[in-house]
Design a protein around this motif. Structure first.
Motif, PDB file in Angstrom:
ATOM      1  N   ARG A 217       0.836  -1.206   0.000  1.00 37.79           N
ATOM      2  CA  ARG A 217       0.000   0.000   0.000  1.00 37.79           C
ATOM      3  C   ARG A 217       0.866   1.249   0.000  1.00 37.79           C
ATOM      4  O   ARG A 217       0.613   2.196  -0.740  1.00 37.79           O
ATOM      5  CB  ARG A 217      -0.929   0.010   1.220  1.00 37.79           C
ATOM      6  CG  ARG A 217      -2.106  -0.919   1.124  1.00 37.79           C
ATOM      7  CD  ARG A 217      -3.238  -0.467   2.060  1.00 37.79           C
ATOM      8  NE  ARG A 217      -2.757  -0.210   3.406  1.00 37.79           N
ATOM      9  CZ  ARG A 217      -2.676  -1.126   4.367  1.00 37.79           C
ATOM     10  NH1 ARG A 217      -3.010  -2.380   4.100  1.00 37.79           N
ATOM     11  NH2 ARG A 217      -2.252  -0.809   5.563  1.00 37.79           N
ATOM     12  N   LEU A 221       0.581   3.893  -2.945  1.00 36.63           N
ATOM     13  CA  LEU A 221      -0.189   5.106  -2.676  1.00 36.63           C
ATOM     14  C   LEU A 221       0.652   6.346  -2.430  1.00 36.63           C
ATOM     15  O   LEU A 221       0.191   7.463  -2.680  1.00 36.63           O
ATOM     16  CB  LEU A 221      -1.106   4.878  -1.464  1.00 36.63           C
ATOM     17  CG  LEU A 221      -2.166   3.780  -1.619  1.00 36.63           C
ATOM     18  CD1 LEU A 221      -2.997   3.672  -0.347  1.00 36.63           C
ATOM     19  CD2 LEU A 221      -3.067   4.053  -2.814  1.00 36.63           C
ATOM     20  N   GLN A 230      -4.454  10.206  -7.885  1.00 32.84           N
ATOM     21  CA  GLN A 230      -5.570  10.181  -6.940  1.00 32.84           C
ATOM     22  C   GLN A 230      -6.333  11.505  -6.942  1.00 32.84           C
ATOM     23  O   GLN A 230      -7.565  11.521  -6.817  1.00 32.84           O
ATOM     24  CB  GLN A 230      -5.046   9.880  -5.527  1.00 32.84           C
ATOM     25  CG  GLN A 230      -4.540   8.459  -5.331  1.00 32.84           C
ATOM     26  CD  GLN A 230      -5.568   7.581  -4.641  1.00 32.84           C
ATOM     27  OE1 GLN A 230      -6.670   7.398  -5.142  1.00 32.84           O
ATOM     28  NE2 GLN A 230      -5.191   7.035  -3.505  1.00 32.84           N
ATOM     29  N   GLU A 270      -9.129  -0.314  -2.605  1.00 28.32           N
ATOM     30  CA  GLU A 270      -9.352  -0.054  -1.187  1.00 28.32           C
ATOM     31  C   GLU A 270      -9.398   1.451  -0.907  1.00 28.32           C
ATOM     32  O   GLU A 270     -10.266   1.940  -0.187  1.00 28.32           O
ATOM     33  CB  GLU A 270      -8.249  -0.704  -0.357  1.00 28.32           C
ATOM     34  CG  GLU A 270      -8.261  -2.219  -0.357  1.00 28.32           C
ATOM     35  CD  GLU A 270      -9.318  -2.795   0.563  1.00 28.32           C
ATOM     36  OE1 GLU A 270      -9.684  -2.112   1.541  1.00 28.32           O
ATOM     37  OE2 GLU A 270      -9.772  -3.927   0.312  1.00 28.32           O
ATOM     38  N   SER A 271      -8.469   2.180  -1.498  1.00 26.78           N
ATOM     39  CA  SER A 271      -8.417   3.630  -1.302  1.00 26.78           C
ATOM     40  C   SER A 271      -9.660   4.305  -1.870  1.00 26.78           C
ATOM     41  O   SER A 271     -10.226   5.223  -1.261  1.00 26.78           O
ATOM     42  CB  SER A 271      -7.151   4.198  -1.961  1.00 26.78           C
ATOM     43  OG  SER A 271      -7.112   5.606  -1.857  1.00 26.78           O
ATOM     44  N   ASP A 274     -12.646   3.642   0.436  1.00 31.36           N
ATOM     45  CA  ASP A 274     -12.574   4.470   1.642  1.00 31.36           C
ATOM     46  C   ASP A 274     -12.990   5.905   1.341  1.00 31.36           C
ATOM     47  O   ASP A 274     -13.697   6.540   2.139  1.00 31.36           O
ATOM     48  CB  ASP A 274     -11.154   4.454   2.212  1.00 31.36           C
ATOM     49  CG  ASP A 274     -10.789   3.107   2.832  1.00 31.36           C
ATOM     50  OD1 ASP A 274     -11.705   2.335   3.144  1.00 31.36           O
ATOM     51  OD2 ASP A 274      -9.578   2.846   2.987  1.00 31.36           O
ATOM     52  N   TYR A 275     -12.567   6.417   0.200  1.00 32.06           N
ATOM     53  CA  TYR A 275     -12.903   7.794  -0.165  1.00 32.06           C
ATOM     54  C   TYR A 275     -14.409   7.956  -0.346  1.00 32.06           C
ATOM     55  O   TYR A 275     -15.005   8.922   0.158  1.00 32.06           O
ATOM     56  CB  TYR A 275     -12.166   8.190  -1.451  1.00 32.06           C
ATOM     57  CG  TYR A 275     -12.478   9.592  -1.910  1.00 32.06           C
ATOM     58  CD1 TYR A 275     -11.968  10.695  -1.237  1.00 32.06           C
ATOM     59  CD2 TYR A 275     -13.298   9.820  -3.018  1.00 32.06           C
ATOM     60  CE1 TYR A 275     -12.261  11.988  -1.648  1.00 32.06           C
ATOM     61  CE2 TYR A 275     -13.600  11.101  -3.437  1.00 32.06           C
ATOM     62  CZ  TYR A 275     -13.076  12.187  -2.746  1.00 32.06           C
ATOM     63  OH  TYR A 275     -13.375  13.464  -3.153  1.00 32.06           O
TER      64      TYR A 275
END
Length: 307
Positions: A217, A221, A230, A270-271, A274-275
């Motif tokens: 991660r 990221l 992102q 996953e990111s 979550d956002y």
């Protein structure tokens, strides 16, 4: 009203004014819906759904009572009076439309009006129904005229009346990762290809891990390339997601893909999930191809594939 008493909505109105579409809207809001229920059975329905052990969504009930119920419909006002006397809270939603629009809808659908069983015209059936429903319309908590409404506009109006501030909760979002080498997704509404980002696969220490592991991660990221991506990716989501909500879309699948579906796509799925959760959406995250991921020695990596 007792705390465990179901929230009750009585949906009625003119035939052809959009009751079926309204029931779909209430179903999307999590209501337990019953169509064409004789009014005398409303109390029985509340007793059943209020029993211990019933699912939570049975505590919010929407019931259609209309002219199809025949003689039972005449007792609706009396039944509502009983509910009020017993301290049971309810709201009546009445759907209406101009006569010309109702006639046009029946002609286009080629369905018979429920009050035209004696061979009378559609206009005569509508007139009978208006007279029958006059008292109910007058006492309704909400009256929606659907003459110039599209289906998604009716759904949006119902959400605003019965679930204010929860519009985003009506959209179920699934974000999942995948590997292009295992085949492109066929059920996704949005597909994001992240193969342009640096690949942890080429780091011997990271190769046997997955995007669910912190070292991977961090590798994915916190690189400048990913941070810039992102920003743009989230700006795109901020642009399109409200449009899906306004349009009345109920399910949305977002697929994030890399080469093998093990590292980059997993971390970014996953990111992304979550956002969107932080933005107030109902989100589930899954990893389509994680069970197929290969470790450094060619063995299959065992990792949690969904949450």
């Amino acid at each position: 009203m007792m705390k465990n008493m179901p929230e009750l909505v009585i949906v009625s109105g003119m035939s052809g004014a959009g009751r079926t579409e309204a029931m779909h809207a209430f179903e999307d809001l999590g209501y337990f819906c019953v169509d064409n229920l004789p009014s005398a059975l409303i109390g029985n329905l509340l007793d059943l759904t209020g029993m211990p052990g019933q699912p939570d969504n049975h505590r919010r009930i929407a019931v259609v009572c209309d002219a199809r119920s025949g003689g039972f419909f005449k007792s609706l006002m009396e039944e509502l009076g009983k509910l009020k006397a017993e301290g049971i809270d309810y709201r009546v939603l009445f759907l209406d439309a101009d006569d010309e629009k109702l006639i046009a809808r029946y002609k286009s659908s080629r369905r018979r009006h429920p009050l035209c069983t004696d061979g009378s015209s559609i206009a005569q059936g509508i007139a009978r129904e208006r007279e029958m429903l006059y008292g109910l319309r007058k006492g309704a908590h909400h009256v929606i005229n659907t003459t110039d409404m599209l289906p998604q506009q009716l759904r949006s109006t119902i959400r605003a009346l019965f679930a204010p501030g929860e519009e985003r909760q009506g959209l179920q979002v699934t974000v999942y990762s995948f590997g292009f080498k295992h085949g492109a997704p066929v059920d996704a509404d949005l597909v994001m290809d992240v193969r342009f980002l640096p690949n942890p696969y080429y780091d011997p220490e990271l190769r046997p891990l997955t995007g669910l592991d912190k070292p991977v991660r961090d590798f994915v990221l916190y690189r400048p390339e990913t941070e810039e991506f992102q920003k743009c990716w989230r700006a795109l989501l901020d642009c399109v997601m409200p449009g899906y909500v306004a349009e009345g879309k109920q399910q949305l699948a977002i697929a994030v893909g890399c080469t093998g579906g093990q590292h980059r796509s997993v971390a970014l799925a996953e990111s992304t999930g979550d956002y969107l959760k932080q933005k107030g959406y109902r989100v589930s995250v899954a990893h389509r191809d994680l069970k197929l991921a290969e470790g450094a020695d060619g063995s299959i990596v065992s990792a949690q594939g969904a949450r």
